[in-house]
Design an enzyme around this catalytic site. Structure first.
Site, mmCIF file in Angstrom:
data_model
loop_
_atom_site.group_PDB
_atom_site.id
_atom_site.type_symbol
_atom_site.label_atom_id
_atom_site.label_comp_id
_atom_site.label_asym_id
_atom_site.label_seq_id
_atom_site.Cartn_x
_atom_site.Cartn_y
_atom_site.Cartn_z
ATOM 1 C CG PHE A 122 -1.837 1.011 1.507
ATOM 2 C CD1 PHE A 122 -3.084 0.990 0.902
ATOM 3 C CD2 PHE A 122 -1.543 2.050 2.390
ATOM 4 C CE1 PHE A 122 -4.024 1.988 1.165
ATOM 5 C CE2 PHE A 122 -2.471 3.043 2.665
ATOM 6 C CZ PHE A 122 -3.719 3.013 2.041
ATOM 7 C CB THR A 157 4.431 -2.746 5.016
ATOM 8 O OG1 THR A 157 4.652 -1.793 6.053
ATOM 9 C CG2 THR A 157 4.490 -4.164 5.590
ATOM 10 N NE ARG A 242 -6.007 5.047 10.772
ATOM 11 C CZ ARG A 242 -6.452 6.165 10.220
ATOM 12 N NH1 ARG A 242 -7.734 6.462 10.279
ATOM 13 N NH2 ARG A 242 -5.622 6.986 9.623
ATOM 14 C CD GLN A 278 0.785 -6.465 48.533
ATOM 15 O OE1 GLN A 278 1.119 -5.366 48.975
ATOM 16 N NE2 GLN A 278 -0.214 -7.157 49.049
ATOM 17 C CD GLN A 335 10.973 -1.139 35.624
ATOM 18 O OE1 GLN A 335 11.305 -0.730 34.524
ATOM 19 N NE2 GLN A 335 11.640 -0.865 36.717
ATOM 20 C CD GLU A 362 -2.331 0.582 8.948
ATOM 21 O OE1 GLU A 362 -3.550 0.673 9.075
ATOM 22 O OE2 GLU A 362 -1.748 -0.444 8.550
HETATM 23 C C1 LIG Z 1 7.690 0.362 9.833
HETATM 24 C C2 LIG Z 1 6.787 1.273 9.067
HETATM 25 C C3 LIG Z 1 5.916 0.736 8.116
HETATM 26 C C4 LIG Z 1 5.087 1.576 7.366
HETATM 27 N N1 LIG Z 1 4.297 1.036 6.385
HETATM 28 C C5 LIG Z 1 3.636 1.873 5.539
HETATM 29 C C6 LIG Z 1 2.932 1.352 4.393
HETATM 30 O O1 LIG Z 1 2.873 0.127 4.174
HETATM 31 N N2 LIG Z 1 2.352 2.229 3.547
HETATM 32 C C7 LIG Z 1 2.391 3.583 3.743
HETATM 33 O O2 LIG Z 1 1.845 4.312 2.912
HETATM 34 N N3 LIG Z 1 3.029 4.111 4.817
HETATM 35 C C8 LIG Z 1 3.656 3.281 5.709
HETATM 36 N N4 LIG Z 1 4.329 3.800 6.792
HETATM 37 C C9 LIG Z 1 4.367 5.252 6.976
HETATM 38 C C10 LIG Z 1 3.576 5.760 8.158
HETATM 39 O O3 LIG Z 1 2.194 5.614 7.921
HETATM 40 C C11 LIG Z 1 4.017 7.213 8.402
HETATM 41 O O4 LIG Z 1 5.323 7.139 8.943
HETATM 42 C C12 LIG Z 1 3.077 7.948 9.337
HETATM 43 O O5 LIG Z 1 1.845 8.216 8.700
HETATM 44 C C13 LIG Z 1 3.649 9.282 9.837
HETATM 45 O O6 LIG Z 1 4.172 10.039 8.777
HETATM 46 P P1 LIG Z 1 5.658 10.632 8.900
HETATM 47 O O7 LIG Z 1 6.555 9.524 9.289
HETATM 48 O O8 LIG Z 1 5.966 11.358 7.654
HETATM 49 O O9 LIG Z 1 5.599 11.628 10.127
HETATM 50 P P2 LIG Z 1 5.112 13.168 10.084
HETATM 51 O O10 LIG Z 1 3.810 13.284 9.410
HETATM 52 O O11 LIG Z 1 6.240 13.996 9.579
HETATM 53 O O12 LIG Z 1 4.913 13.452 11.628
HETATM 54 C C14 LIG Z 1 5.986 13.768 12.513
HETATM 55 C C15 LIG Z 1 5.393 14.150 13.859
HETATM 56 O O13 LIG Z 1 4.553 15.313 13.708
HETATM 57 C C16 LIG Z 1 3.253 15.035 14.189
HETATM 58 N N5 LIG Z 1 2.270 15.767 13.386
HETATM 59 C C17 LIG Z 1 2.178 15.821 12.038
HETATM 60 N N6 LIG Z 1 1.139 16.596 11.673
HETATM 61 C C18 LIG Z 1 0.562 17.045 12.816
HETATM 62 C C19 LIG Z 1 -0.539 17.892 13.115
HETATM 63 N N7 LIG Z 1 -1.316 18.411 12.149
HETATM 64 N N8 LIG Z 1 -0.821 18.126 14.413
HETATM 65 C C20 LIG Z 1 -0.096 17.578 15.404
HETATM 66 N N9 LIG Z 1 0.971 16.792 15.190
HETATM 67 C C21 LIG Z 1 1.290 16.512 13.909
HETATM 68 C C22 LIG Z 1 3.086 13.537 14.068
HETATM 69 O O14 LIG Z 1 2.095 13.037 14.951
HETATM 70 C C23 LIG Z 1 4.479 13.067 14.439
HETATM 71 O O15 LIG Z 1 4.606 13.037 15.834
HETATM 72 C C24 LIG Z 1 5.120 2.970 7.601
HETATM 73 C C25 LIG Z 1 5.976 3.497 8.585
HETATM 74 C C26 LIG Z 1 6.796 2.685 9.299
HETATM 75 C C27 LIG Z 1 7.731 3.292 10.314
#
Ligand SMILES: Cc1cc2nc3c(=O)[nH]c(=O)nc-3n(C[C@H](O)[C@H](O)[C@H](O)COP(=O)(O)OP(=O)(O)OC[C@H]3O[C@@H](n4cnc5c(N)ncnc54)[C@H](O)[C@@H]3O)c2cc1C
Length: 383
Positions: A122, A157, A242, A278, A335, A362
């Site tokens: 995807f 992925t 999700r 505990q 822990q 996701e």
């Molecule tokens: C192991 C792995 C597998 C994955 N598999 C897939 C896949 O199969 N297909 C696919 O399409 N994607 C995949 N992803 C991508 C994943 O969905 C994205 O990493 C994720 O959506 C976050 O995007 P980003 O990493 O660019 O972070 P960013 O969007 O740059 O976010 C960085 C930080 O900013 C915060 N942030 C961003 N916008 C806002 C806002 N408006 N308000 C508040 N906070 C905000 C975020 O919460 C985060 O803490 C995968 C990622 C990983 C690590």
């Protein structure tokens, strides 16, 4: 809601648990250590039907209900989250996109292959477009009967070890979300390059790839849905993604409970088993509380789905809670293990590393809260 599983659901859960214990668990540590993709396991997952669990039998799947899918996913998550992830993406994202939006011809051509031959991926996220997928820059341009795709996708992925990627691309630049269209792109297409990403904190046995699309040409019959419908397709599939992520995270919590109870019963300090202290019991009971709540939340999603009802909000709630609970639970399990939890002699360190990504992908926890906040205050956030 009836919390009693049907006989068939009990059987599929047992089948999955036995399979995971026999075929997945023995290799999990080594695959994690060496960052090796579970090549030998994938054909067995096809054989068991787990890679097509909700796909109708006419397309080679098992045609089972959503709760059965969740139960299998939980067992996979309990054993090896990398394996769970590859199944979730194939079933919950790639097959779901095809089932919901594919033409009869597309379904007949690709679903039997994704349930028996090779994995689906995807491709939504890009290097500069994660939480904000509408800002994607991967471009698809019309050329006669074909589309030509160029750009790159990140963190995909199954992106280098699969056979098909659902690629979302901008077909009308400047129109944002409205200009995104979905395409079925065979991974052996000329110009498709999947480069495995190594050095991940967790899911180290999973295939996570950077996908480079250099003028990849696909015929118009490989377009999925209508032009401009791409983001709707992606968000719709994420309801399903999700759900399976929530079930998989619940599996990690279950594994944490089992590991913590087992270790607490083995380890002696101050002349007695640590299970008698505990404060150790408190850690274990907190794992259990989060685990029970997690399971109830993902079961609720399945219950709605199996009644034919929409579950976008419930999937978001379950995803957020179950993923954060898995991180808390893995931390608690470490822990309980004391210093031994900090080495890979025990699996709890892997559980913590694997759990960590579930609050990121996701839709991050922040994005889920933004959507829920907007939904609860009257905005139509979940379109
Ligand atoms: C192991 C792995 C597998 C994955 N598999 C897939 C896949 O199969 N297909 C696919 O399409 N994607 C995949 N992803 C991508 C994943 O969905 C994205 O990493 C994720 O959506 C976050 O995007 P980003 O990493 O660019 O972070 P960013 O969007 O740059 O976010 C960085 C930080 O900013 C915060 N942030 C961003 N916008 C806002 C806002 N408006 N308000 C508040 N906070 C905000 C975020 O919460 C985060 O803490 C995968 C990622 C990983 C690590």
């Amino acid at each position: 809601m009836d919390f009693d599983l049907t006989e068939q659901q009990q059987q599929i859960r047992k089948l999955a648990r036995d399979f995971c214990d026999a075929e997945v668990a023995p290799h999990a540590r080594e695959l994690d250590r060496t960052e090796a993709f579970p090549d030998e396991l994938v054909p067995k997952l096809f054989e068991m039907g787990f890679l097509g669990i909700t796909v109708p039998e006419q397309y080679g799947g098992l045609g089972l209900d959503y709760l059965s899918y969740g139960l299998v996913t939980e067992e996979l998550g309990r054993t090896d989250a990398s394996v769970r992830s590859l199944v979730s993406v194939n079933v919950g994202l790639a097959c779901t996109c095809l089932l919901t939006w594919g033409s009869d011809e597309q379904k007949s051509e690709w679903l039997p292959r994704l349930t028996s031959e090779g994995l689906g991926a995807f491709g939504l996220t890009e290097p500069n477009a994660g939480s904000d997928p509408a800002s994607m820059t991967t471009r698809a341009s019309r050329d006669g009967d074909d589309w030509v795709l160029s750009g790159s996708k990140m963190w995909i992925t199954n992106g280098s070890r699969g056979i098909l990627t659902v690629v979302f691309a901008q077909t009308e630049p400047g129109t944002g979300a409205k200009g995104i269209t979905a395409f079925l792109v065979p991974q052996d297409s000329a110009g498709y390059e999947g480069n495995a990403i190594h050095g991940k904190l967790g899911l180290r046995a999973g295939d996570t790839a950077e996908v480079v699309l250099s003028d990849v040409r696909v015929p118009d019959r490989m377009r999925l849905g209508e032009v401009g419908e791409g983001l709707k397709i992606a968000l719709n599939a994420l309801d399903s993604g999700r759900f399976s992520l929530a079930a998989g995270a619940t599996g990690i919590s279950q594994a944490c409970l089992e590991a913590a109870v087992r270790y607490a019963d083995e380890r002696t300090q101050f002349g007695r088993k640590i299970s008698g202290f505990q404060l150790v019991q408190q850690l274990i009971s907190e794992i259990y509380l989060d685990l029970e709540a997690s399971r109830a939340l993902y079961w609720k999603v399945a219950w709605r789905h199996d009644k034919g009802e929409r579950h976008t909000v419930e999937s978001s709630v379950a995803k957020t809670f179950c993923s954060e609970a898995a991180v808390r639970n893995a931390d608690r399990a470490v822990q309980v293990h004391g210093g031994y939890g900090y080495s890979d002699e025990y699996p709890v360190g892997r559980y913590l590393r694997d759990a960590r990504v579930t609050t990121l992908y996701e839709g991050t926890s922040q994005i889920q809260r933004l959507l829920l906040g907007r939904h609860l205050t009257g905005e139509n956030a979940f379109t």
